[in-house]
Design an enzyme around this catalytic site. Structure first.
Site, short mmCIF file in Angstrom:
data_model
loop_
_atom_site.label_atom_id
_atom_site.label_comp_id
_atom_site.label_asym_id
_atom_site.label_seq_id
_atom_site.Cartn_x
_atom_site.Cartn_y
_atom_site.Cartn_z
N CYS A 2 -1.36 10.42 2.00
CA CYS A 2 -2.67 10.50 2.62
C CYS A 2 -3.74 10.15 1.61
O CYS A 2 -3.64 10.49 0.43
CB CYS A 2 -3.00 11.88 3.21
SG CYS A 2 -1.85 12.40 4.48
N ARG A 27 -1.37 4.87 0.55
CA ARG A 27 -0.93 6.27 0.54
C ARG A 27 -0.50 6.74 1.94
O ARG A 27 0.00 7.86 2.09
CB ARG A 27 -2.07 7.16 0.06
CG ARG A 27 -2.62 6.77 -1.30
CD ARG A 27 -3.77 7.66 -1.68
NE ARG A 27 -3.30 8.98 -2.03
CZ ARG A 27 -2.98 9.35 -3.27
NH1 ARG A 27 -3.11 8.51 -4.26
NH2 ARG A 27 -2.55 10.56 -3.50
N TRP A 79 -0.48 9.82 6.29
CA TRP A 79 0.97 9.67 6.40
C TRP A 79 1.46 11.01 6.94
O TRP A 79 1.38 12.03 6.26
CB TRP A 79 1.58 9.39 5.03
CG TRP A 79 3.05 9.09 5.07
CD1 TRP A 79 3.63 7.88 5.30
CD2 TRP A 79 4.13 10.01 4.86
NE1 TRP A 79 5.00 8.00 5.25
CE2 TRP A 79 5.34 9.29 4.99
CE3 TRP A 79 4.20 11.38 4.59
CZ2 TRP A 79 6.59 9.89 4.84
CZ3 TRP A 79 5.45 11.98 4.45
CH2 TRP A 79 6.62 11.23 4.58
N ASN A 105 -4.90 16.18 1.88
CA ASN A 105 -3.69 15.50 1.43
C ASN A 105 -2.78 16.57 0.85
O ASN A 105 -3.21 17.32 -0.02
CB ASN A 105 -4.08 14.46 0.35
CG ASN A 105 -2.89 13.94 -0.41
OD1 ASN A 105 -1.77 13.91 0.11
ND2 ASN A 105 -3.10 13.54 -1.65
N GLY A 106 -1.53 16.66 1.33
CA GLY A 106 -0.62 17.67 0.81
C GLY A 106 -0.04 18.51 1.93
O GLY A 106 -0.04 18.08 3.09
N GLU A 488 18.67 -0.62 -7.23
CA GLU A 488 17.29 -1.03 -6.98
C GLU A 488 17.24 -2.15 -5.93
O GLU A 488 16.38 -2.17 -5.05
CB GLU A 488 16.65 -1.47 -8.30
CG GLU A 488 15.23 -1.97 -8.21
CD GLU A 488 14.21 -0.96 -7.68
OE1 GLU A 488 14.56 0.23 -7.50
OE2 GLU A 488 13.07 -1.37 -7.41
N LYS A 492 15.25 -1.90 -2.33
CA LYS A 492 14.23 -2.88 -1.93
C LYS A 492 14.56 -3.45 -0.55
O LYS A 492 13.70 -3.61 0.30
CB LYS A 492 14.16 -4.02 -2.95
CG LYS A 492 13.46 -3.66 -4.24
CD LYS A 492 11.96 -3.64 -4.06
CE LYS A 492 11.25 -2.82 -5.13
NZ LYS A 492 11.48 -1.39 -5.12
N GLU A 495 13.98 -0.73 2.22
CA GLU A 495 12.61 -0.31 2.51
C GLU A 495 11.75 -1.45 3.06
O GLU A 495 10.83 -1.21 3.83
CB GLU A 495 11.95 0.35 1.30
CG GLU A 495 11.74 -0.56 0.12
CD GLU A 495 11.10 0.15 -1.08
OE1 GLU A 495 10.44 1.17 -0.90
OE2 GLU A 495 11.28 -0.34 -2.20
N HIS A 511 38.16 2.67 -3.73
CA HIS A 511 38.50 4.07 -3.46
C HIS A 511 37.94 4.54 -2.12
O HIS A 511 37.82 5.75 -1.88
CB HIS A 511 37.99 4.96 -4.61
CG HIS A 511 38.64 4.62 -5.92
ND1 HIS A 511 39.97 4.87 -6.16
CD2 HIS A 511 38.16 4.00 -7.02
CE1 HIS A 511 40.28 4.45 -7.37
NE2 HIS A 511 39.20 3.91 -7.93
N LYS A 610 3.02 5.02 -0.50
CA LYS A 610 3.29 4.69 -1.89
C LYS A 610 3.40 5.94 -2.77
O LYS A 610 4.21 6.01 -3.67
CB LYS A 610 2.19 3.78 -2.43
CG LYS A 610 2.47 3.34 -3.86
CD LYS A 610 2.01 1.96 -4.12
CE LYS A 610 2.51 1.45 -5.44
NZ LYS A 610 3.91 1.02 -5.37
C1 F6R Z 1 10.33 2.01 -4.09
C2 F6R Z 1 9.29 2.90 -4.61
C3 F6R Z 1 9.56 4.34 -4.61
C4 F6R Z 1 8.95 5.02 -5.83
C5 F6R Z 1 9.14 6.53 -5.74
C6 F6R Z 1 8.64 7.23 -6.98
O1 F6R Z 1 9.94 0.67 -4.11
O2 F6R Z 1 8.22 2.46 -4.98
O3 F6R Z 1 10.92 4.59 -4.53
O4 F6R Z 1 9.56 4.52 -6.97
O5 F6R Z 1 8.48 7.01 -4.62
O6 F6R Z 1 7.28 7.04 -7.17
P1 F6R Z 1 6.64 7.31 -8.57
O7 F6R Z 1 7.16 6.30 -9.52
O8 F6R Z 1 5.16 7.17 -8.35
O9 F6R Z 1 7.03 8.70 -8.96
#
Ligand code: F6R
Length: 615
Positions: A2, A27, A79, A105-106, A488, A492, A495, A511, A610
């Site tokens: 948020c 956010r 969010w 927010n929270g 990773e 990607k 998501e 396995h 994010k």
């Molecule tokens: C994936 C991504 C998330 C962040 C995760 C941690 O592309 O961006 O998986 O890596 O939410 O966020 P931070 O690094 O801000 O703790």
């Protein structure tokens, strides 16, 4: 999650609020709203909308004909946590009188018991959110004759959970009262105005006079002035924030989306992050890390923590520290570590990786680690982030603001910095000889250029990816340093492209999961020559034999690998432990191209935000 934005003392507050909310959409973006005072009637008005990924855009059209405005304005982009993403649950929320509005927010953990008490006292709750109770608590305090700041302070004292709040009320229409516990709030001031936002980037366009509100502090923002107090009501001095970002850093600059801009910014982000870290003779320098080498050398164990992409960077950091530092090293997911009785004490150095520095799982994990006596270093992209402030030492990446929800340049900058840190720890421990240290240092010095070469092939990687645009199942396989690369890559793809993707250690497929391999399944394998190549290729043969289509991340010029697979994403060769930095680029492009081919919004993938400030 948020985003909060508020402003008081300007003539065009709605324009500023909407621009602020747009920059905070990373956010959360499932709903949005504003609260303002109608200059004609003096009444508090609230406009809210739930439009999934385009809420702020819709809000802009809804307030286009808003009446003249007076006093303070607050806005929010959401969010959803408590309550579906609907208009009734969108913020701002108001009290029973309609004279108090709040954005939040929270999470308020004790909202149920507070709601019961409020209902018993005759309040009427109009939403399913945890937030709304605060508006009613403030209402009750105002009815008891308190001023707005005091009403918020008293209400805050009984809240449990993590939160950042901004509140306006008809009794003091020029004021915004803000409060925080754990979740971030940045306050801005100009001669005639006052501002508040969830992050620095939303405010730097308006002012560079920025302040941080501490934990359990409350601030009253009025045009041209800010006053703060603690939970006990004692006045506190706000800390001035050093601003290193400019407004231009947060614009698309002609790219279709922030993600492609940020993919292309990676060479610069890595170069900036490594600037001044490696000295000529292969020694390391991390200026902001105030923990002396002797202290670093005293730890018996290093534990890396992170979430999502940051956890994958942590896995690479773990390998490097173990390899060069010859010390027992682990990596754990923050949200798991926090609730596990792991053996952490004063002999453990915790390295928490978080680009935002405010991910609540990681924040609580480091608090827990420090409570048990561990030393904590945070690797963050945000100077003075909440986690940075709560650590014993800090290392900053200098990737600039990352707006695309999926991490790209922050992730590769983290990887580069973690390698410096690993080398730094190894040097402090005296476990790496001069020659090997110089090889690693040389490798790091070429990292930005190698990533630049990979980025220059983005179009080629994307052409390969588009051949698989309709795929349903992708396995990402790797061994040793190839495993975090695979993890990773799978994250990607999930998501961004919403494709089922699973990362697995290549040697472990036989396995169990190999039973899922059949024609139509795509296997993306990390098959660079530094990482157990022969064993990886033997595993690849097992997949091919069962009909899988194989795509390999392989070294430039490796015709042998190219001859054994269906498609190649070629990268410039580097040291094994530096390969994750370069290999991140084809992974990002692979997911990006498939996501775009499927019509997905790469900057704002569904259901994500994010910054994850809820558990
Ligand atoms: C994936 C991504 C998330 C962040 C995760 C941690 O592309 O961006 O998986 O890596 O939410 O966020 P931070 O690094 O801000 O703790």
């Amino acid at each position: 999650m948020c985003g909060i934005f508020g402003i008081t003392g300007t003539t065009e507050p709605l324009g500023a609020i909407l621009a602020g909310l747009e920059s905070l959409e990373y956010r959360g973006y499932d709903s949005a709203g504003v609260a303002f005072f109608d200059a004609g009637s003096g009444e508090l008005r609230v406009v809210r909308v739930a439009e999934l990924t385009h809420s702020v855009e819709k809000l802009r059209s809804m307030v286009a004909d808003a009446p003249a405005i007076t006093g303070a304005v607050i806005g929010h982009t959401r969010w959803a946590t408590h309550g579906a993403p609907t208009e009734r649950n969108a913020h701002p929320h108001v009290d029973c009188t309609g004279n108090v509005a709040i954005v939040h927010n929270g999470i308020i953990e004790n909202h149920r018991e507070l709601a019961e008490a409020l209902l018993a006292n005759g309040h009427v709750l109009a939403s399913d959110t945890d937030t709304e109770v605060i508006a009613h608590l403030v209402e009750a305090e105002l009815a008891g004759g308190q001023g707005l700041r005091e009403a918020v302070r008293r209400s805050m004292a009984i809240l449990r959970g993590d939160f950042a709040l901004a509140i306006v009320a008809l009794v003091e229409p020029d004021a915004i009262v803000v409060a925080r516990r754990t979740s971030p709030i940045v306050i801005g001031r100009t001669e005639n105005s006052g501002l508040v936002a969830s992050d620095i980037a939303a405010l730097v366009g308006a002012t560079r006079e920025l302040y941080l509100l501490g934990d359990d502090e409350i601030a009253e923002i009025r045009p041209g002035s800010v006053e703060a107090c603690d939970l006990a009501g004692n006045p506190v001095e706000l800390r001035r924030l050093e601003v290193t970002w400019s407004v231009a850093d947060a614009k698309k600059d002609g790219y279709d989306d922030f993600m492609s801009k940020e993919i292309h910014e990676q060479p610069h982000a890595i170069a900036q992050t490594l600037l001044g870290r490696i000295t000529g003779d292969g020694e390391t320098e991390i200026e902001e890390l105030t923990i002396p080498p002797a202290k670093l050398a005293s730890y018996r164990r290093v534990l890396f923590l992170g979430c999502g992409s940051s956890y994958h960077a942590a896995l690479v950091g773990r390998q490097s520290v173990e390899t060069w530092g010859k010390i027992h090293a682990d990596a754990d997911i923050s949200s798991e570590f926090r609730y596990r009785l792991s053996v952490v004490g004063p002999e453990t150095l915790v390295v928490a990786v978080s680009q935002s520095g405010e991910t609540v799982d990681s924040l609580h994990a480091i608090r827990e680690a420090r409570r048990r006596g561990a030393g904590v270093i945070t690797v963050s992209n945000v100077v003075d982030s909440v986690m940075a402030r709560e650590s014993d030492g800090v290392c900053y990446t200098h990737a600039g603001p990352e707006i695309g929800v999926a991490s790209t340049k922050c992730h590769t900058a983290q990887l580069a910095l973690l390698q410096v840190l690993a080398l730094h720890i190894a040097r402090a421990r005296g476990t790496i000889d001069e020659a090997e240290a110089r090889v690693v240092a040389d490798g790091l010095e070429s990292a930005a250029a190698l990533v630049g070469q990979a980025v220059a092939r983005a179009a080629t990687y994307m052409d390969v990816a588009r051949r698989f645009a309709t795929v349903d199942d992708v396995y990402f396989l790797g061994r040793r340093s190839g495993l975090p690369i695979a993890m990773e890559g799978a994250l990607k793809l999930k998501e961004l492209a919403y494709v089922r993707a699973e990362a697995y250690p290549a040697g472990e497929m036989k396995h169990g999961p190999i039973s899922l391999i059949k024609p139509g399944v795509v296997v993306l394998v990390v098959a660079t020559r530094t990482g157990l190549w022969e064993k990886v290729m033997a595993n690849v043969e097992e997949m091919r034999a069962r009909g899988a289509t194989i795509v390999a991340i392989a070294d430039d010029g490796d015709d042998e690998t190219a001859g054994l697979v269906d498609a190649v994403l070629a990268i410039p060769s580097t040291l094994e432990l530096l390969t994750p930095i370069v290999a991140a680029v084809p992974n990002q492009c692979f997911a990006y191209a498939i996501a775009r081919a499927r019509g997905n919004d790469v900057d704002r993938p569904r259901n994500l935000a994010k910054v994850v400030t809820v558990e």
